[in-house]
Design an enzyme around this catalytic site. Structure first.
Site, PDB file in Angstrom:
ATOM      1  N   GLY A 196       3.083 -19.601  -2.695  1.00  0.00           N
ATOM      2  CA  GLY A 196       3.804 -19.332  -1.497  1.00  0.00           C
ATOM      3  C   GLY A 196       3.548 -20.462  -0.349  1.00  0.00           C
ATOM      4  N   ASN A 222      -1.871 -17.246  -2.011  1.00  0.00           N
ATOM      5  CA  ASN A 222      -1.334 -16.939  -0.746  1.00  0.00           C
ATOM      6  C   ASN A 222       0.116 -16.060  -0.848  1.00  0.00           C
ATOM      7  OD1 ASN A 222      -0.731 -17.551   2.219  1.00  0.00           O
ATOM      8  ND2 ASN A 222       0.921 -18.218   1.128  1.00  0.00           N
ATOM      9  N   TYR A 266       1.840  -2.169  -0.314  1.00  0.00           N
ATOM     10  CA  TYR A 266       1.221  -3.376   0.252  1.00  0.00           C
ATOM     11  C   TYR A 266      -0.133  -3.198   0.591  1.00  0.00           C
ATOM     12  CZ  TYR A 266       1.057  -7.685   2.971  1.00  0.00           C
ATOM     13  OH  TYR A 266       0.492  -8.764   3.548  1.00  0.00           O
ATOM     14  N   ALA A 304      -2.477  -0.976  -0.603  1.00  0.00           N
ATOM     15  CA  ALA A 304      -3.296  -0.655  -1.960  1.00  0.00           C
ATOM     16  C   ALA A 304      -3.343  -2.333  -2.528  1.00  0.00           C
ATOM     17  CB  ALA A 304      -2.331   0.298  -2.741  1.00  0.00           C
ATOM     18  N   LYS A 352      -3.489  -5.177  -1.293  1.00  0.00           N
ATOM     19  CA  LYS A 352      -4.387  -6.074  -0.661  1.00  0.00           C
ATOM     20  C   LYS A 352      -5.835  -5.651  -0.528  1.00  0.00           C
ATOM     21  CE  LYS A 352      -1.400  -9.502   0.724  1.00  0.00           C
ATOM     22  NZ  LYS A 352      -1.464 -10.652   0.191  1.00  0.00           N
ATOM     23  N   ILE A 389      -0.757 -13.971  13.322  1.00  0.00           N
ATOM     24  CA  ILE A 389      -0.574 -15.352  13.361  1.00  0.00           C
ATOM     25  C   ILE A 389       0.925 -15.661  13.649  1.00  0.00           C
ATOM     26  CG2 ILE A 389      -0.826 -17.535  12.088  1.00  0.00           C
ATOM     27  CD1 ILE A 389      -3.335 -16.249  12.820  1.00  0.00           C
TER      28      ILE A 389
END
Length: 246
Positions: free
Chosen positions: A10, A85, A150, A152, A154, A182
């Site tokens: 990514g 990433n 998502y 779970a 991460k 960010i």
């Protein structure tokens, strides 16, 4: 002079682009893997020149991972740095979430880092080691609504990091890098930070009362792969202005 080699998944837009750029500035030859945005990949290659190459690959497909890994290893040798990433969101309420929505997010966010690291780590060990950095998410620590798949994935990536750090020590260090708010195009779209009312509401949750930038993430990556963190492994570094300290 032969340059050390780094891989960033990514790595052609958003935070990943910033991480790729920092590695180029540190003297690495960077290969950025991307899934589908050819325009961003071409723009990144123009920006960074000969020290950067973008390769398209579906990292959720183990056969595709093996193919692209073999291509990189044949041309550049073993990487010194691997940054996992790439990630994917398919948000929605649990009761509306399809099996496919679950599978695709878990595959992109958790299985893909396993596949790529599993192929590259033995070569990194043979070459003398290096550093793996997994870009996780604050939702792996504190859950949110409408993102079960998502969150779970991460959370799993954080534990993946710790287990991998135990198994690859002492030659390869493995850490997690976790972004807070960010400033990227995706964040501006999802959180409407260009609208003052939404931005002020968000800043109320951040003790430093500011939104971070991609350079801050790159600074953290530079620390995690450098000699100043030589005694740091199996850890998570959260770059969030204090938002998720609780």
């Amino acid at each position: 002079m032969h340059k050390e080699f780094a891989v960033v998944t990514g790595g052609t837009k958003g935070i990943g682009l910033g991480l790729s750029g920092r590695l180029v500035s540190l003297g690495y030859r960077v290969v950025a893997l991307y899934r589908g945005d050819k325009e961003s990949a071409a723009a990144a290659e123009r920006e960074f020149g000969d020290s950067f190459r973008a390769l398209q690959a579906d990292l959720a497909d183990p056969e595709a991972v093996v193919t692209v890994a073999e291509e990189m290893l044949a041309e550049y040798g073993a990487p010194r740095v691997l940054v996992n990433n790439a990630g994917r969101n398919i948000d929605g309420p649990f009761l509306d979430m399809s099996f496919e929505d679950w599978d695709q997010v878990i595959a992109a966010n958790l299985s893909a880092p396993f596949y790529l690291t599993r192929v590259l780590a033995p070569k990194m060990l043979e070459a003398g080691g290096g550093s793996v950095v997994n870009v996780a998410a604050t939702t792996g620590i504190r859950p949110r609504l409408d993102g079960l798949n998502y969150c779970a994935s991460k959370a799993g990536l954080l534990h993946f990091t710790k287990c991998l750090a135990m198994e690859l020590a002492p030659t390869i260090r493995v850490n997690s890098l976790i972004p807070g708010m960010i400033d990227t195009e995706e964040m501006r779209t999802r959180f409407r930070t260009d609208e003052p009312s939404w931005r002020d509401k968000l800043l109320d949750e951040i003790p430093q009362r500011r939104i971070g930038n991609v350079d801050m993430m790159a600074d953290a990556l530079e620390f995690l792969i450098g000699e100043k963190s030589s005694y740091v492994t199996g850890q998570k570094l959260i770059v969030d202005g204090g938002q998720f300290m609780w």
